[in-house]
Scaffold this motif. Structure first.
Motif, PDB file in Angstrom:
ATOM      1  N   THR A 497       0.832  -1.203   0.000  1.00 55.80           N
ATOM      2  CA  THR A 497       0.000   0.000   0.000  1.00 55.80           C
ATOM      3  C   THR A 497       0.866   1.252   0.000  1.00 55.80           C
ATOM      4  OG1 THR A 497      -1.744  -1.172   1.202  1.00 55.80           O
ATOM      5  CG2 THR A 497      -1.838   1.219   1.235  1.00 55.80           C
ATOM      6  N   ILE A 498       1.874   1.284   0.859  1.00 56.49           N
ATOM      7  CA  ILE A 498       2.774   2.442   0.925  1.00 56.49           C
ATOM      8  C   ILE A 498       3.473   2.667  -0.413  1.00 56.49           C
ATOM      9  CG2 ILE A 498       4.905   3.312   1.980  1.00 56.49           C
ATOM     10  CD1 ILE A 498       4.042   1.863   4.570  1.00 56.49           C
ATOM     11  N   VAL A 499       4.013   1.595  -0.972  1.00 55.53           N
ATOM     12  CA  VAL A 499       4.778   1.695  -2.225  1.00 55.53           C
ATOM     13  C   VAL A 499       3.902   2.178  -3.370  1.00 55.53           C
ATOM     14  CG1 VAL A 499       5.959   0.338  -4.007  1.00 55.53           C
ATOM     15  CG2 VAL A 499       6.540   0.013  -1.584  1.00 55.53           C
ATOM     16  N   HIS A 500       2.704   1.604  -3.484  1.00 54.77           N
ATOM     17  CA  HIS A 500       1.862   1.954  -4.628  1.00 54.77           C
ATOM     18  C   HIS A 500       1.337   3.388  -4.537  1.00 54.77           C
ATOM     19  CE1 HIS A 500       1.887  -2.409  -5.471  1.00 54.77           C
ATOM     20  NE2 HIS A 500       1.736  -1.993  -6.709  1.00 54.77           N
ATOM     21  N   PHE A 501       0.926   3.843  -3.364  1.00 55.15           N
ATOM     22  CA  PHE A 501       0.471   5.229  -3.271  1.00 55.15           C
ATOM     23  C   PHE A 501       1.607   6.212  -3.538  1.00 55.15           C
ATOM     24  CE2 PHE A 501      -3.393   3.876  -0.687  1.00 55.15           C
ATOM     25  CZ  PHE A 501      -4.277   4.204  -1.710  1.00 55.15           C
ATOM     26  N   ASP A 502       2.825   5.825  -3.227  1.00 49.63           N
ATOM     27  CA  ASP A 502       3.968   6.674  -3.570  1.00 49.63           C
ATOM     28  C   ASP A 502       4.115   6.790  -5.088  1.00 49.63           C
ATOM     29  OD1 ASP A 502       6.449   8.148  -2.949  1.00 49.63           O
ATOM     30  OD2 ASP A 502       7.432   6.413  -3.843  1.00 49.63           O
ATOM     31  N   TYR A 503       3.959   5.679  -5.797  1.00 50.97           N
ATOM     32  CA  TYR A 503       4.043   5.715  -7.258  1.00 50.97           C
ATOM     33  C   TYR A 503       2.900   6.516  -7.880  1.00 50.97           C
ATOM     34  CZ  TYR A 503       7.893   2.413  -7.961  1.00 50.97           C
ATOM     35  OH  TYR A 503       9.134   1.818  -8.005  1.00 50.97           O
ATOM     36  N   TYR A 504       1.724   6.466  -7.276  1.00 51.77           N
ATOM     37  CA  TYR A 504       0.542   7.054  -7.902  1.00 51.77           C
ATOM     38  C   TYR A 504       0.354   8.540  -7.601  1.00 51.77           C
ATOM     39  CZ  TYR A 504      -0.767   2.062  -7.964  1.00 51.77           C
ATOM     40  OH  TYR A 504      -0.776   0.701  -8.131  1.00 51.77           O
ATOM     41  N   GLU A 505       1.230   9.138  -6.780  1.00 53.09           N
ATOM     42  CA  GLU A 505       0.963  10.492  -6.296  1.00 53.09           C
ATOM     43  C   GLU A 505       0.903  11.543  -7.409  1.00 53.09           C
ATOM     44  OE1 GLU A 505       3.887  11.894  -3.603  1.00 53.09           O
ATOM     45  OE2 GLU A 505       5.578  11.550  -4.941  1.00 53.09           O
ATOM     46  N   SER A 506       1.491  11.256  -8.563  1.00 51.47           N
ATOM     47  CA  SER A 506       1.476  12.242  -9.649  1.00 51.47           C
ATOM     48  C   SER A 506       0.239  12.130 -10.534  1.00 51.47           C
ATOM     49  CB  SER A 506       2.735  12.090 -10.519  1.00 51.47           C
ATOM     50  OG  SER A 506       2.797  10.783 -11.081  1.00 51.47           O
ATOM     51  N   LYS A 507      -0.677  11.255 -10.199  1.00 53.51           N
ATOM     52  CA  LYS A 507      -1.886  11.091 -11.008  1.00 53.51           C
ATOM     53  C   LYS A 507      -2.633  12.404 -11.148  1.00 53.51           C
ATOM     54  CE  LYS A 507      -6.237   8.484 -11.268  1.00 53.51           C
ATOM     55  NZ  LYS A 507      -7.144   7.529 -10.600  1.00 53.51           N
ATOM     56  N   ASP A 508      -3.017  12.753 -12.360  1.00 48.67           N
ATOM     57  CA  ASP A 508      -3.721  14.016 -12.617  1.00 48.67           C
ATOM     58  C   ASP A 508      -4.592  13.842 -13.851  1.00 48.67           C
ATOM     59  OD1 ASP A 508      -4.589  16.609 -12.746  1.00 48.67           O
ATOM     60  OD2 ASP A 508      -2.709  17.421 -13.528  1.00 48.67           O
ATOM     61  N   ILE A 509      -5.862  13.498 -13.639  1.00 54.39           N
ATOM     62  CA  ILE A 509      -6.770  13.279 -14.763  1.00 54.39           C
ATOM     63  C   ILE A 509      -8.106  13.977 -14.494  1.00 54.39           C
ATOM     64  CG2 ILE A 509      -5.735  11.052 -15.320  1.00 54.39           C
ATOM     65  CD1 ILE A 509      -8.239   9.729 -14.124  1.00 54.39           C
ATOM     66  N   THR A 510      -8.869  14.140 -15.543  1.00 52.03           N
ATOM     67  CA  THR A 510     -10.223  14.692 -15.448  1.00 52.03           C
ATOM     68  C   THR A 510     -11.205  13.611 -15.857  1.00 52.03           C
ATOM     69  OG1 THR A 510      -9.434  16.908 -15.960  1.00 52.03           O
ATOM     70  CG2 THR A 510     -11.787  16.496 -16.274  1.00 52.03           C
ATOM     71  N   PHE A 511     -12.299  13.485 -15.125  1.00 50.41           N
ATOM     72  CA  PHE A 511     -13.277  12.450 -15.427  1.00 50.41           C
ATOM     73  C   PHE A 511     -14.297  12.979 -16.437  1.00 50.41           C
ATOM     74  CE2 PHE A 511     -17.296  10.157 -14.579  1.00 50.41           C
ATOM     75  CZ  PHE A 511     -16.863   8.862 -14.820  1.00 50.41           C
ATOM     76  N   GLY A 512     -14.016  12.799 -17.698  1.00 47.58           N
ATOM     77  CA  GLY A 512     -14.975  13.134 -18.756  1.00 47.58           C
ATOM     78  C   GLY A 512     -15.155  14.634 -18.955  1.00 47.58           C
ATOM     79  N   GLU A 513     -15.595  14.989 -20.142  1.00 49.22           N
ATOM     80  CA  GLU A 513     -15.848  16.400 -20.497  1.00 49.22           C
ATOM     81  C   GLU A 513     -17.349  16.639 -20.501  1.00 49.22           C
ATOM     82  OE1 GLU A 513     -15.136  19.488 -24.210  1.00 49.22           O
ATOM     83  OE2 GLU A 513     -13.993  17.620 -24.111  1.00 49.22           O
ATOM     84  N   LYS A 514     -17.795  17.602 -19.723  1.00 53.12           N
ATOM     85  CA  LYS A 514     -19.231  17.851 -19.596  1.00 53.12           C
ATOM     86  C   LYS A 514     -19.444  19.182 -18.897  1.00 53.12           C
ATOM     87  CE  LYS A 514     -18.938  14.283 -16.936  1.00 53.12           C
ATOM     88  NZ  LYS A 514     -19.201  13.062 -16.182  1.00 53.12           N
TER      89      LYS A 514
END
Length: 521
Positions: A497-514
């Protein structure tokens, strides 16, 4: 001009300063001594004592102290507003003074509330509502109720601020009628046990209008709202406890939606039984999910939300490796962890809150699915279940899903199954995923065949079919189909859990255009 105004105008500058300072001190005392004494007898702190406990020493800057200063019985018009710091962090607040006209809202107090909300939005700092009020003054209704900058604007601003800055409400005392909507629009609601209440109509009004005889505690008390209605999130023991809770909560929040919560130094998990020992071999045997959570999170960092409401689902904040994480976990110990109407609302609200303030989500899934039957269908289980699934779908923060044990039916969807864009789906060796469990599935598929068999042959046939079905939903078979991403040993869950959240911290997306979504109601 009044006589007082003329006298003040005729003073020297030095005399004016001294007079104004003396008036300020008078106003800060609040209402009449008898009302201050009554508050003490009730075990309450006075409004400025509450603020002194809440804010860092020397940080309090008041706005609108002189509101209604020419009316001696309306100190600050029963509302203290301003800015300050909590553990070095800037916040805005409004705090009712119940010793002045029972904390009721007048024209100036409403304007002060609106102004401090506007300031919080401008400088994007958390907004704190401290309620202990009789609500709007009926005698002033034309000046506080219907207009563009009247009480409706307070709730409009709350909706506008939602997801922009944290909004926290403490109900120290009553919050009737329109003022009851302040907690409803807040992110977190802390209610003081046996003191706080929220209701649209008083007990007298209820008896008059619908003929029901009830008590304030039964109809709108703090414990009722924290356990039954779901309006309250945390039940506090007293004023001091409520203030400490708000400080704890803010430590998990960023200053506004543009930031992430602060990282701190990690501490070890709480020692105890291993996760392998915690999870029973029998899929239907209950266990306490809190014990599993303790093996994953940093010790002493658990902050639970809505503990008394829909306890079959556990939601709360913690730190894992020093990082703030929101946890959504089924509780097999309560109703088998089954999802009900209230469960879905609780889960949806928490997931949305985490998503708003950039808090990654950890799902610990052990769920038999949504409840079935005419009772829950009449209550709208489909609509409410869709709310939970909608919130999980829309969450764009890092999401990690752990299949702890059984995950059946639409419970897989609510608990962020593979289709809901988690960064990873991890399974423990005890995990399984299916539309339904072996017992129900075999009965549904082979019912007619089972009934046609001689009674003595039925148990052997049923057992054989269950074993075949179990092989089909075996977690290794699901891994081979890439339905789950990895099966890990029990004792590696915290580390992964610690390792994966460290890898994912740069996630930056938008959920759909609306323009805006149309949510289930």
């Amino acid at each position: 001009m009044t006589k007082t105004q003329i006298e003040t105008f005729q003073l020297t500058n030095q005399q004016k300063e001294e007079k104004i300072e003396a008036e300020k001190e008078r106003i800060k005392e609040g209402g009449a001594e008898k009302y201050r004494n009554r508050a003490k007898e009730q075990g309450k702190l006075l409004v400025r004592e509450r603020l002194a406990l809440l804010l860092d020493p020397g940080s309090f800057r008041e706005e609108g102290l002189l509101a209604e200063a020419l009316k001696p019985d309306l100190a600050a018009d029963a509302m203290v507003t301003g800015i300050g710091k909590i553990n070095g962090r800037k916040v805005a607040f409004l705090a009712a003074d119940p010793t002045v006209k029972a904390g009721s809202w007048g024209a100036k107090s409403v304007e002060k509330m609106i102004r401090i909300q506007e300031l919080a939005m401008k400088i994007k700092i958390p907004m704190i509502y401290m309620l202990d009020s009789a609500g709007g003054r009926i005698t002033d209704q034309i000046r506080i109720f219907p207009g563009r900058r009247h009480s409706g604007k307070i709730f409009y601003n709350q909706v506008k601020m939602s997801g922009m800055v944290p909004q926290i409400c403490i109900n120290f005392g009553p919050s009737p009628a329109g003022s009851a909507y302040i907690p409803a629009f807040s992110d977190l609601v802390i209610m003081v046990d046996k003191q706080a209440s929220a209701y649209l109509g008083s007990t007298r009004m209820v008896e008059m209008v619908i003929g029901e005889k009830t008590t304030m505690e039964e109809m709108g008390g703090a414990r009722m709202h924290c356990s039954t209605s779901g309006l309250g999130d945390v039940l506090a023991k007293n004023d001091e406890d409520a203030i400490e809770i708000i400080k704890q909560y803010l430590s998990y929040m960023p200053q506004n939606y543009k930031y992430t919560p602060e990282m701190v130094e990690a501490v070890s998990a709480k020692p105890g039984r291993s996760i392998k020992e915690i999870i029973p071999e029998d899929m239907n045997r209950p266990y306490d999910m809190y014990e599993l959570i303790d093996r994953v999170i940093d010790e002493g960092t658990w902050f639970e939300v809505k503990k008394l409401f829909a306890p079959e689902l556990i939601v709360g904040f913690s730190r894992i490796g020093g990082r703030v994480v929101g946890i959504v976990a089924n509780q097999p110990k309560v109703k088998g962890g089954t999802l009900f109407v209230d469960t879905a609302d609780k889960g949806a609200r928490f997931v949305t809150l985490c998503n708003a303030y950039n808090i990654p989500l950890l799902f610990l899934s052990d769920v038999p699915g949504y409840m079935v039957g005419s009772s829950v269908e009449r209550k709208g289980i489909i609509r409410h279940g869709a709310k939970f699934i909608t919130a999980v779908s829309e969450a764009t923060v890092p999401k990690l899903t752990v299949i702890v044990r059984k995950t059946y039916g639409a419970g897989l969807y609510a608990m962020c199954g593979p289709a809901y864009d988690p960064e990873k789906v991890i399974a423990l060796p005890s995990a399984s995923i299916a539309i339904m469990g072996p017992e129900a599935a075999i009965n549904a598929v082979y019912y007619n065949k089972i009934q046609a068999l001689p009674e003595a042959e039925r148990p052997e046939f049923i057992q054989k079919m269950r074993e075949e079905y179990s092989e089909d939903i075996n977690i290794y078979a699901l891994g081979s189909e890439l339905i789950i991403d990895e099966v890990i040993p029990y004792d590696q869950l915290r580390e992964e859990t610690i390792v994966h959240f460290d890898y994912y911290e740069s996630k930056d997306i938008t959920f759909g255009e609306k323009k805006c979504p149309v949510h289930p109601v």
